[in-house]
Scaffold this active site. Structure first.
Site, PDB file in Angstrom:
ATOM      1  N   PHE A 141       0.831  -1.301   0.201  1.00  0.00           N
ATOM      2  CA  PHE A 141       0.093  -0.105  -0.127  1.00  0.00           C
ATOM      3  C   PHE A 141       0.847   1.188  -0.005  1.00  0.00           C
ATOM      4  O   PHE A 141       1.698   1.357   0.947  1.00  0.00           O
ATOM      5  CB  PHE A 141      -0.930   0.086   1.276  1.00  0.00           C
ATOM      6  CG  PHE A 141      -1.871   1.260   1.078  1.00  0.00           C
ATOM      7  CD1 PHE A 141      -3.012   0.968   0.365  1.00  0.00           C
ATOM      8  CD2 PHE A 141      -1.523   2.535   1.648  1.00  0.00           C
ATOM      9  CE1 PHE A 141      -3.954   2.178   0.248  1.00  0.00           C
ATOM     10  CE2 PHE A 141      -2.698   3.495   1.279  1.00  0.00           C
ATOM     11  CZ  PHE A 141      -3.761   3.308   0.622  1.00  0.00           C
ATOM     12  N   ASP A 226       9.352   2.639   1.809  1.00  0.00           N
ATOM     13  CA  ASP A 226       8.241   3.407   2.139  1.00  0.00           C
ATOM     14  C   ASP A 226       7.922   3.387   3.627  1.00  0.00           C
ATOM     15  O   ASP A 226       7.583   2.427   4.196  1.00  0.00           O
ATOM     16  CB  ASP A 226       7.161   3.080   1.402  1.00  0.00           C
ATOM     17  CG  ASP A 226       5.908   3.857   1.724  1.00  0.00           C
ATOM     18  OD1 ASP A 226       5.734   4.545   2.597  1.00  0.00           O
ATOM     19  OD2 ASP A 226       4.958   3.977   0.845  1.00  0.00           O
ATOM     20  N   LYS A 255       2.706  11.306   7.403  1.00  0.00           N
ATOM     21  CA  LYS A 255       2.210  10.939   8.322  1.00  0.00           C
ATOM     22  C   LYS A 255       2.726  11.643   9.560  1.00  0.00           C
ATOM     23  O   LYS A 255       2.265  12.915   9.797  1.00  0.00           O
ATOM     24  CB  LYS A 255       1.874   9.489   8.727  1.00  0.00           C
ATOM     25  CG  LYS A 255       1.145   8.804   7.394  1.00  0.00           C
ATOM     26  CD  LYS A 255       0.704   7.384   7.913  1.00  0.00           C
ATOM     27  CE  LYS A 255      -0.060   6.524   7.090  1.00  0.00           C
ATOM     28  NZ  LYS A 255      -1.456   6.887   6.690  1.00  0.00           N
TER      29      LYS A 255
HETATM   30  N1  PLP Z   1       2.718   4.643   2.080  1.00  0.00           N
HETATM   31  C1  PLP Z   1       2.195   3.840   3.203  1.00  0.00           C
HETATM   32  C2  PLP Z   1       3.202   2.608   3.414  1.00  0.00           C
HETATM   33  C3  PLP Z   1       1.015   4.100   3.787  1.00  0.00           C
HETATM   34  O1  PLP Z   1       0.709   3.516   4.850  1.00  0.00           O
HETATM   35  C4  PLP Z   1       0.257   5.255   3.268  1.00  0.00           C
HETATM   36  C5  PLP Z   1      -1.067   5.512   3.853  1.00  0.00           C
HETATM   37  O2  PLP Z   1      -1.694   4.602   4.595  1.00  0.00           O
HETATM   38  C6  PLP Z   1       0.677   6.215   2.160  1.00  0.00           C
HETATM   39  C7  PLP Z   1       1.683   5.536   1.460  1.00  0.00           C
HETATM   40  C8  PLP Z   1      -0.007   7.161   1.769  1.00  0.00           C
HETATM   41  O3  PLP Z   1      -0.337   8.108   2.363  1.00  0.00           O
HETATM   42  P1  PLP Z   1      -1.229   9.156   2.268  1.00  0.00           P
HETATM   43  O4  PLP Z   1      -2.572   8.645   2.783  1.00  0.00           O
HETATM   44  O5  PLP Z   1      -0.803  10.343   3.290  1.00  0.00           O
HETATM   45  O6  PLP Z   1      -1.352   9.777   0.693  1.00  0.00           O
END
Ligand code: PLP
Length: 397
Positions: A141, A226, A255
């Site tokens: 994700f 990530d 986040k």
């Molecule tokens: N990458 C990871 C690992 C995430 O858990 C998330 C969101 O849950 C994102 C990217 C995307 O972040 P955003 O919702 O701020 O676009």
């Protein structure tokens, strides 16, 4: 104050139904506790998917925001502002990298990492432009843009959104052999979450991340972590990559970087990678805004000063041991690191989530069968004990 029911109906009436929220309305929050319009209190054990590592409205973060509101909130990058440089320097020191590129949401930071890898592949590695390949993992994700859902193996996230972006290959998460066979001379990067959050707190086999990193080095590719969900102490380390002794070429961060107050995201890398940008090649109007930077600087100070990684590790171990004492043969596994914990059930977990909420604990199932517990790292042992008593009532059978 308006009642929860009215607020939920209004939200459903006027908003696109791209979420299916649990029936709890947040009207006030302080630390780990959320209060609804009726005055009922709940433990927040989701922390806005780890964005609220500091709890709700951490007083020092609120103060930093208030102070900055009295000075300057937005410059755009058409001009300099007097906070951005301090924030960049601080984030460089925290990550050990010498350059950062600010954005706002996690998805934008992921896109930025992908663009960076493609450019690096073309400018530095010498892959023909348009031929760059990036390898990602099943059940990832990384967000919701078209390019990001291109990489997704979740059909609900992709249905009806084609055509997709070329240039990606998907391997099974944790499968080194698949990674090896996916690499070609045009591969510019491999990207993974150190622990897959949305997929259900999936921890890869021990050693996978390190071996994947080594493979990237052998093949002149970038290793991208990530850490949007796992970063900033959530898993008991400042960055979850540390569990495997890996320093990624590119950190993707978001986040908690904004202290749960404002969207702040970034990628951090060294200048041999982030040096591929020239003016006009990438950007964001709000990326690097002084309000976000001021809150984020304070957030990073608190993370280090109050040793959040150690707190998350110790509280996580304490909490996980308690969870393991729950007797319920529907529970298949309890796993995670630090305060990122998944409880996997044999069956759909939604009825258990309902019971948790009825007992005053906010959590949500992910991928149907796993309940994620990720309370603010500021939760006290007393609060953990109290929340656990409620969790035990809800999850025992
Ligand atoms: N990458 C990871 C690992 C995430 O858990 C998330 C969101 O849950 C994102 C990217 C995307 O972040 P955003 O919702 O701020 O676009």
């Amino acid at each position: 104050m308006r009642k929860s029911k009215e607020i939920m109906e209004q939200t459903e009436k006027y908003g696109a139904h791209n979420y299916h929220p649990k029936e709890v309305v947040f009207a006030y929050a302080d630390g780990v506790i959320v209060t609804n319009p009726e005055g009922e209190k709940f433990y927040d054990m989701l922390s806005a998917y780890s964005a609220l590592n500091f709890g709700h409205r951490h007083p020092e973060l609120v103060q930093a925001a208030k102070d900055q509101l009295d000075n300057i909130t937005l410059s755009s990058r058409a001009f300099y502002n007097n906070v951005l440089g301090d924030w960049m320097e601080k984030l460089c020191k925290l990550t050990g990298k010498n350059m950062v590129l600010p954005m706002n949401t996690g998805a934008e930071a992921v896109e930025t990492a992908l663009k960076t890898a493609r450019r690096w592949g073309n400018f530095v590695k010498g892959v023909e432009d348009g031929k760059q390949e990036i390898i990602v993992c099943s059940n990832n994700f990384h967000g919701r843009t078209i390019t990001i859902i291109t990489m997704s193996t979740d059909q609900d996230a992709r249905k009806g959104f084609g055509p997709f972006t070329p240039g990606f290959k998907v391997i099974e998460y944790g499968n080194l052999e698949e990674l090896k066979s996916a690499i070609t001379p045009n591969t510019v990067a491999f990207m993974m979450e150190p622990i897959q959050g949305e997929a259900g707190i999936i921890v890869p086999p021990a050693g996978f991340m390190k071996k994947a990193y080594d493979l990237c080095k052998e093949n002149n590719m970038l290793f991208i972590a990530d850490e949007v969900q796992t970063g900033f102490a959530r898993t008991g380390r400042m960055f979850a990559s540390e569990h495997e002794g890996v320093i990624p070429d590119i950190y993707i961060l978001g986040k908690a970087l904004g202290g749960g107050i404002i969207a702040v995201s970034a990628i951090a890398a060294d200048s041999d990678i982030l040096g591929v940008y020239e003016p006009g090649s990438h950007g964001s109007t709000f990326g690097g805004n002084p309000l976000g930077c001021a809150v984020s600087i304070k957030a990073m100070e608190i993370l280090e000063r109050d040793n959040y990684p150690k707190q998350a590790e110790e509280k996580g171990n304490y909490f996980m041991d308690k969870l393991k004492s729950i007797v319920n043969d529907d529970i298949v596994e309890i796993r995670g690191k630090g305060l990122l914990v998944g409880v996997e059930f044999k069956i759909n977990a939604a009825p258990y989530v309902k019971k948790l909420i009825a007992n005053g604990v906010l959590a949500k199932e992910t991928h149907e069968k796993t309940i994620r517990f990720a309370p603010p790292i500021t939760i006290t042992y007393e609060q953990l004990d109290d929340a656990f008593e409620k969790i035990k009532i809800a999850l025992s059978k």
